[in-house]
Design an enzyme around this catalytic site. Structure first.
Site, short mmCIF file in Angstrom:
data_model
loop_
_atom_site.label_atom_id
_atom_site.label_comp_id
_atom_site.label_asym_id
_atom_site.label_seq_id
_atom_site.Cartn_x
_atom_site.Cartn_y
_atom_site.Cartn_z
N LYS A 223 4.05 7.05 -4.17
CA LYS A 223 4.56 7.03 -2.79
C LYS A 223 5.10 8.38 -2.34
CE LYS A 223 4.80 2.12 -2.06
NZ LYS A 223 5.57 0.87 -2.08
N ARG A 258 4.53 -2.28 -10.00
CA ARG A 258 3.24 -2.31 -9.29
C ARG A 258 2.73 -0.87 -9.21
NH1 ARG A 258 1.34 -1.52 -4.13
NH2 ARG A 258 -0.28 -2.94 -3.43
N1 HH2 Z 1 3.62 -1.36 -1.61
C1 HH2 Z 1 2.43 -1.33 -0.96
C2 HH2 Z 1 1.69 -2.49 -0.76
N2 HH2 Z 1 2.12 -3.68 -1.24
N3 HH2 Z 1 3.76 -4.93 -2.40
C3 HH2 Z 1 4.94 -5.00 -3.02
N4 HH2 Z 1 5.40 -6.16 -3.50
N5 HH2 Z 1 5.72 -3.88 -3.22
C4 HH2 Z 1 5.34 -2.65 -2.77
O1 HH2 Z 1 6.09 -1.67 -2.95
C5 HH2 Z 1 4.09 -2.55 -2.08
C6 HH2 Z 1 3.32 -3.74 -1.90
C7 HH2 Z 1 1.91 -0.02 -0.43
O2 HH2 Z 1 1.18 0.67 -1.38
P1 HH2 Z 1 -0.41 0.68 -1.53
O3 HH2 Z 1 -0.96 -0.69 -1.76
O4 HH2 Z 1 -0.73 1.66 -2.58
O5 HH2 Z 1 -0.93 1.28 -0.15
P2 HH2 Z 1 -1.50 0.64 1.18
O6 HH2 Z 1 -0.46 -0.24 1.77
O7 HH2 Z 1 -1.81 1.84 2.05
O8 HH2 Z 1 -2.73 -0.16 0.83
#
Ligand code: HH2
Length: 278
Positions: A223, A258
């Protein structure tokens, strides 16, 4: 072979670390958008993460990066149709990252076991009822605002106390809807309506969230705050910073992580666990 669902749900008592590998079936996620949009590429990534030691594979069809736009239920289901069964076939427990109950229902029918709802049941009032009806574990995450505007001047008087109170209230709502306590996982929502100082306070103070008595999931992977601290602009180069954030949270009592980079975190946790046991 990763942990069973029962072992995952007991992790905050047993201290067995749980690694959740991220699989974004999206064209636009902040660090891996487009990489796994193709079903065959997604299935390959699911297999790779399972081989590297993922206990859970978290499949999401909507990017929630700052400024992102919503994806309809129909489009999310279309993106998940091949990938949920492919992830299930890898032998890991599968979670679905969505805030829409019809998408979660589709994923559960296709073999997913856990609902990961970054809105903590606020986007769709039917989500908590679905979790209760299907006895599906649910992740309830804190977010201030919505992805389209969440990074516009987020303000807290005491971020740890406010996030803790929010998670306690959403967990109580889930319990009132009929979700058993042991099936509730809470998440401080790193990067969701938080400045650098808020993310650091939440990681340093994660013990306050752990003291609620639910399983605690931390999503720090690649992040922005890691880029801010290190100057590393390319999210793919933030693995070491991600591991530092996870270990700091692990030593303060969080047990679920995660991440995009499963193998490196598994290695770091193996060493941290051995030190704990020594
Ligand atoms: N962060 C993201 C998405 N889902 N779910 C939980 N429970 N906790 C988190 O911190 C979290 C999440 C964002 O990250 P990412 O999936 O890598 O990116 P994007 O939302 O751009 O797909």
């Amino acid at each position: 072979m990763g942990l069973s669902l029962d072992d995952i749900l007991a992790s905050h008592r047993t201290r067995r670390p749980v690694v959740m590998g991220i699989l974004n079936v999206t064209p636009d996620s902040f660090s891996d958008g487009g990489e796994f949009f193709d079903p065959a590429a997604a299935a390959g990534q699911a297999r790779r993460m399972a081989d590297e030691g993922a206990d859970i594979i978290d499949v999401g069809a909507e990017s929630t990066r700052p400024g992102s736009r919503r994806v309809t239920a129909g489009e999310q289901i279309r993106r998940l149709r091949k990938t949920i069964p492919a992830a299930v076939a890898c032998g890991a427990v599968v979670s679905v990252d969505t805030t829409i109950s019809s998408v979660a229902r589709f994923a559960l029918d296709a073999g997913a076991a856990i609902i990961n709802d970054i809105s903590a049941g606020r986007d769709d009032p039917a989500m908590l009822d679905l979790a209760a009806e299907r006895q599906a574990p649910i992740v309830l995450m804190h977010m201030l605002g919505e992805p389209k505007d969440m990074q516009a001047e987020p303000r807290y008087d005491n971020v740890v106390a406010e996030v803790r109170a929010f998670l306690a209230a959403r967990a109580a709502a889930a319990e009132a809807a009929g979700v058993p306590r042991r099936r509730i996982i809470v998440d401080p929502g790193i990067g969701f309506g938080k400045l650098l100082e808020h993310n650091l306070a939440l990681l340093a103070g994660i013990g306050e969230i752990v003291s609620l008595g639910y399983g605690v999931l931390v999503g720090a992977s690649r992040k922005r705050f890691i880029g801010t601290l290190t100057g590393q602009e390319d999210p793919h180069n933030r693995t070491a910073g991600t591991i530092a954030a996870c270990l700091a949270a692990w030593w303060r009592g969080a047990t679920m992580f995660r991440v995009h980079d499963v193998g490196p975190l598994r290695q770091a946790l193996a060493v941290a666990q051995a030190i704990d046991r020594a």
